[in-house]
Design a protein around this motif. Structure first.
Motif, mmCIF file in Angstrom:
data_model
loop_
_atom_site.group_PDB
_atom_site.id
_atom_site.type_symbol
_atom_site.label_atom_id
_atom_site.label_comp_id
_atom_site.label_asym_id
_atom_site.label_seq_id
_atom_site.Cartn_x
_atom_site.Cartn_y
_atom_site.Cartn_z
ATOM 1 N N ARG A 38 -6.255 -23.579 2.101
ATOM 2 C CA ARG A 38 -7.338 -22.589 2.137
ATOM 3 C C ARG A 38 -8.682 -23.298 2.127
ATOM 4 N NH1 ARG A 38 -5.738 -18.043 -2.282
ATOM 5 N NH2 ARG A 38 -8.014 -17.886 -2.378
ATOM 6 N N VAL A 39 -9.588 -22.827 2.960
ATOM 7 C CA VAL A 39 -10.894 -23.477 3.038
ATOM 8 C C VAL A 39 -11.654 -23.243 1.736
ATOM 9 C CG1 VAL A 39 -12.105 -21.536 4.153
ATOM 10 C CG2 VAL A 39 -12.874 -23.871 4.564
ATOM 11 N N GLN A 40 -11.454 -22.084 1.127
ATOM 12 C CA GLN A 40 -12.087 -21.827 -0.164
ATOM 13 C C GLN A 40 -11.025 -21.906 -1.238
ATOM 14 O OE1 GLN A 40 -14.449 -18.302 -0.117
ATOM 15 N NE2 GLN A 40 -15.636 -18.938 -1.899
ATOM 16 N N LYS A 41 -11.099 -22.961 -2.023
ATOM 17 C CA LYS A 41 -10.066 -23.197 -3.022
ATOM 18 C C LYS A 41 -10.034 -22.062 -4.040
ATOM 19 C CE LYS A 41 -8.313 -26.704 -6.134
ATOM 20 N NZ LYS A 41 -8.362 -28.090 -6.631
ATOM 21 N N LYS A 42 -8.822 -21.759 -4.481
ATOM 22 C CA LYS A 42 -8.639 -20.683 -5.458
ATOM 23 C C LYS A 42 -9.383 -21.019 -6.759
ATOM 24 C CE LYS A 42 -4.512 -18.246 -5.660
ATOM 25 N NZ LYS A 42 -3.069 -18.472 -5.577
ATOM 26 N N GLU A 43 -9.847 -19.980 -7.451
ATOM 27 C CA GLU A 43 -10.587 -20.249 -8.685
ATOM 28 C C GLU A 43 -9.692 -20.900 -9.748
ATOM 29 O OE1 GLU A 43 -11.767 -16.311 -10.437
ATOM 30 O OE2 GLU A 43 -10.764 -15.578 -8.642
ATOM 31 N N HIS A 44 -10.309 -21.751 -10.559
ATOM 32 C CA HIS A 44 -9.584 -22.493 -11.578
ATOM 33 C C HIS A 44 -8.894 -21.536 -12.557
ATOM 34 C CE1 HIS A 44 -8.657 -26.197 -13.735
ATOM 35 N NE2 HIS A 44 -8.844 -25.507 -14.847
ATOM 36 N N GLY A 45 -7.666 -21.917 -12.940
ATOM 37 C CA GLY A 45 -6.941 -21.099 -13.902
ATOM 38 C C GLY A 45 -5.942 -20.156 -13.264
ATOM 39 N N LYS A 46 -5.880 -20.189 -11.935
ATOM 40 C CA LYS A 46 -4.878 -19.366 -11.256
ATOM 41 C C LYS A 46 -3.766 -20.233 -10.662
ATOM 42 C CE LYS A 46 -7.583 -15.263 -10.139
ATOM 43 N NZ LYS A 46 -8.116 -14.394 -9.061
ATOM 44 N N LYS A 159 3.993 -12.972 0.541
ATOM 45 C CA LYS A 159 3.021 -11.898 0.363
ATOM 46 C C LYS A 159 2.969 -11.430 -1.094
ATOM 47 C CE LYS A 159 0.048 -8.680 1.192
ATOM 48 N NZ LYS A 159 -0.398 -8.735 -0.205
ATOM 49 N N LEU A 160 4.119 -11.153 -1.677
ATOM 50 C CA LEU A 160 4.116 -10.569 -3.024
ATOM 51 C C LEU A 160 3.784 -11.604 -4.101
ATOM 52 C CD1 LEU A 160 5.548 -8.328 -1.292
ATOM 53 C CD2 LEU A 160 6.666 -7.642 -3.420
ATOM 54 N N ALA A 161 4.346 -12.804 -3.965
ATOM 55 C CA ALA A 161 4.005 -13.850 -4.940
ATOM 56 C C ALA A 161 2.531 -14.212 -4.805
ATOM 57 C CB ALA A 161 4.890 -15.079 -4.717
ATOM 58 N N GLY A 162 2.041 -14.244 -3.568
ATOM 59 C CA GLY A 162 0.625 -14.547 -3.337
ATOM 60 C C GLY A 162 -0.284 -13.541 -4.021
ATOM 61 N N ALA A 163 0.094 -12.279 -3.956
ATOM 62 C CA ALA A 163 -0.708 -11.234 -4.606
ATOM 63 C C ALA A 163 -0.662 -11.380 -6.126
ATOM 64 C CB ALA A 163 -0.206 -9.856 -4.184
ATOM 65 N N ALA A 164 0.512 -11.742 -6.638
ATOM 66 C CA ALA A 164 0.648 -11.914 -8.095
ATOM 67 C C ALA A 164 -0.216 -13.082 -8.571
ATOM 68 C CB ALA A 164 2.113 -12.147 -8.459
ATOM 69 N N ALA A 165 -0.214 -14.179 -7.797
ATOM 70 C CA ALA A 165 -1.030 -15.341 -8.162
ATOM 71 C C ALA A 165 -2.511 -14.987 -8.103
ATOM 72 C CB ALA A 165 -0.726 -16.516 -7.228
ATOM 73 N N GLU A 166 -2.868 -14.225 -7.094
ATOM 74 C CA GLU A 166 -4.281 -13.887 -6.904
ATOM 75 C C GLU A 166 -4.806 -12.999 -8.041
ATOM 76 O OE1 GLU A 166 -6.978 -15.406 -5.101
ATOM 77 O OE2 GLU A 166 -5.423 -15.317 -3.541
ATOM 78 N N GLY A 168 -3.889 -13.197 -11.016
ATOM 79 C CA GLY A 168 -3.997 -13.992 -12.239
ATOM 80 C C GLY A 168 -2.735 -14.102 -13.067
ATOM 81 N N ASP A 169 -1.592 -13.685 -12.519
ATOM 82 C CA ASP A 169 -0.331 -13.884 -13.243
ATOM 83 C C ASP A 169 -0.106 -15.370 -13.528
ATOM 84 O OD1 ASP A 169 -0.040 -11.207 -12.693
ATOM 85 O OD2 ASP A 169 1.990 -11.371 -11.879
ATOM 86 N N ASP A 170 0.559 -15.674 -14.651
ATOM 87 C CA ASP A 170 0.833 -17.097 -14.922
ATOM 88 C C ASP A 170 2.038 -17.577 -14.111
ATOM 89 O OD1 ASP A 170 3.141 -16.298 -16.218
ATOM 90 O OD2 ASP A 170 2.312 -16.527 -18.233
ATOM 91 N N LEU A 171 2.334 -18.877 -14.194
ATOM 92 C CA LEU A 171 3.351 -19.477 -13.320
ATOM 93 C C LEU A 171 4.718 -18.814 -13.490
ATOM 94 C CD1 LEU A 171 3.969 -21.603 -11.177
ATOM 95 C CD2 LEU A 171 4.406 -23.251 -13.009
ATOM 96 N N ALA A 172 5.075 -18.514 -14.724
ATOM 97 C CA ALA A 172 6.379 -17.871 -14.955
ATOM 98 C C ALA A 172 6.419 -16.492 -14.300
ATOM 99 C CB ALA A 172 6.655 -17.762 -16.454
ATOM 100 N N ALA A 173 5.318 -15.781 -14.396
ATOM 101 C CA ALA A 173 5.284 -14.422 -13.842
ATOM 102 C C ALA A 173 5.281 -14.441 -12.321
ATOM 103 C CB ALA A 173 4.059 -13.675 -14.375
ATOM 104 N N VAL A 174 4.512 -15.359 -11.728
ATOM 105 C CA VAL A 174 4.483 -15.458 -10.264
ATOM 106 C C VAL A 174 5.870 -15.858 -9.751
ATOM 107 C CG1 VAL A 174 3.490 -16.671 -8.279
ATOM 108 C CG2 VAL A 174 2.014 -16.017 -10.191
ATOM 109 N N THR A 175 6.500 -16.777 -10.464
ATOM 110 C CA THR A 175 7.848 -17.208 -10.103
ATOM 111 C C THR A 175 8.825 -16.036 -10.187
ATOM 112 O OG1 THR A 175 7.329 -19.392 -10.998
ATOM 113 C CG2 THR A 175 9.655 -18.906 -10.599
#
Lengths: 333, 333
Positions: A38-46, A159-166, A168-175
């Motif tokens: 991504r040209v604009q890096k995701k915000e820190h903490g996500k 699509k769905l994991a990407g939305a969860a990460a965006e 702010g879900d944590d790694l376990a939740a996105v997984t």
């Protein structure tokens, strides 16, 4: 072999170069090793999400890099897994301090190389979790896999994991979101023609003028069987029956449907297939809540399509509907 | 002939049925006569836009029905103009009291039938203006046309005129926007294979294993000439040179570029072509301000691509960037 390429040796590099030039507002390209981020890096903490695999399945994966889906995609050579060092470099580039999820299609090489990359990331203190996508119900083991293959359902995982990460879900939740998609998604494909890998120069398999390869893999691997050419409705039924059996869908349940073109099939034909899927699910009392029809996970110049069905609940639909902005899929922004 | 269809006689009807089922949030389908219109009618007092033409070029035109582009699309049979009564019915359905613009690709049948429909609309006191798209620089007259053919540039006419209509321009102003796009847009295509029309059942022309049809039309009409298969860069140069000569583009000018797949060409190859276009325009000091790469105006299962270049100014870019929400193109909403 007739292709719009300059040479089999540089088709991936040149294609990714063109891709990055065309979508410079969304992606940036790293050349050595090759990956797209991504040209604009995701915000820190996500949580960041990295996927990849052999080239030749475009728009997967680079076309799904962008807000709300992937942070990076690592393209290997045509139908060849990306190397661990490239995956590691992409991981380091996009990690935003909350861990990285790898979305890996279930092919032996991909599984191995993402696994090695995860170990390398561990040395760098980047926490990595992995989800293996194996949505193809056509065959149990196959040419390049132990277990089922990962095919067009990968799009929904991203699509769905990407939305969860965006959000702010944590790694376990996105997984967990990604795993839930895998568990509830089934795909099967059919080919009307083989594909030709540039450096091979001839079709990947033989198919008679009046034959359809049922359950074909996205690299032209053999499927369940060859059948005589039948109507689009019959082909669709051949794909849908094993999917419905696998998911054990029953009346009243809700779904997302993807009718995916293999690369050389006109949109008009994909909509004829979608029509039959809609007809069949309506008859069965199963609701299609959302749908996608188009070329998402292709096999170079193969003619044919796959049908993907995902069982969904309200939470899944909210993640599916969340905004995304990638070159191949854009919603709500 | 290998196709995912049920029968040549009902492929268009079934495909449009599937299309309307898949995109019920954007479009609604009328069956007799057949047309597709926006599910949410444009507010009263704004110009409506209707286009259409033979089927087989999907996503054109139905895929561009929606907010910010077309109000209705009228699909004819495969590669066959829609009838005046269907165009008239679509016109009546979407007219919002401020006149209707017809966007017509320059083929004899289309021009005639849209013209007749405009006369019919006149009886109903609906003011209609027409813009003929003839962006193809390959040949002057051709199989189905007097004058140049209308091809992939149509997408840009629909995008920019659609944006002008949506912001509330009157009929004369929307028509002027469409004409300005036509004047500043040039396209040329190349085929690596012929296409097969379902009810014909065999390829539309013969092309040797090592030949490229340069300047091919979107119905597989003959182009300028057949040349031996050359590299993607060389094919691209063969397309770009006549385009640049036609537009008389000079250093410092700005453009929108479309690299359009003919239907059976993998995205990876389209991006190799885009890379070369970007390289060439950069060398010439011409800026690419925006670009689109993908299957927009196809020719069934033809392999190949076209390159479109449009000379643009700030006003054009504002219209290009305006939000739209159609099944095949979505921006900013």
């Amino acid at each position: 072999m007739k292709k719009l390429i300059n040479s089999p040796d540089n088709v991936v590099a040149e294609s990714v170069e063109g891709f990055a030039l065309a979508h410079g507002d969304i992606v940036t390209r790293n050349t050595e090793p090759l990956f797209v981020a991504r040209v604009q890096k995701k915000e820190h903490g996500k949580v960041a999400i990295v996927s990849g695999g052999g080239s030749g399945h475009e728009p997967l994966h680079a076309g799904f890099v962008g807000y709300g889906m992937l942070d990076a995609a690592v393209p290997g050579a045509m139908f060849t897994s990306p190397t661990p060092d490239a995956i590691q470099a992409a991981t380091e580039a996009v990690s935003a301090g909350a861990g990285v999820l790898y979305i890996v299609k279930n092919y032996t090489g991909d599984v191995l190389n993402f696994d090695t990359a995860a170990e390398l990331a561990d040395f760098d203190d980047i926490e990595v979790s992995q989800v293996i996508v194996d949505d193809d119900v056509a065959v149990e083991d196959s040419t390049f896999t132990a277990g089922r293959r990962g095919v067009a359902g990968t799009l929904l995982v991203e699509k769905l994991a990407g939305a969860a990460a965006e959000r702010g879900d944590d790694l376990a939740a996105v997984t967990a979101v990604a795993k839930k998609v895998v568990e509830n998604t089934a795909t099967m494909g059919a080919a009307l023609s083989a594909c030709t890998v540039p450096h091979v120069g001839k079709p990947s398999f033989d198919l008679g003028e009046d034959e359809v390869e049922l359950g074909v893999g996205i690299h032209g691997e053999p499927g369940r069987k060859e059948i005589p050419l039948v109507s689009a409705d019959d082909v669709t039924d051949h794909l849908l029956d094993p999917i419905l059996a696998d998911l054990k869908l029953s009346e009243g349940e809700r779904t997302i449907v993807v009718v995916n073109g293999m690369g050389a099939t006109p949109a008009s034909e994909l909509y004829v297939v979608y029509r039959r899927v809609a007809q069949r699910l309506k008859e069965a009392g199963i609701a299609i809540e959302r749908s996608l029809v188009g070329n998402f996970v292709t096999s170079l110049d193969m003619a044919g399509c796959s049908v993907t069905v995902m069982r969904v609940d309200d939470e899944d639909l909210a993640l599916f509907d969340a905004p995304c902005h990638t070159s191949a899929l854009r919603q709500g922004m």
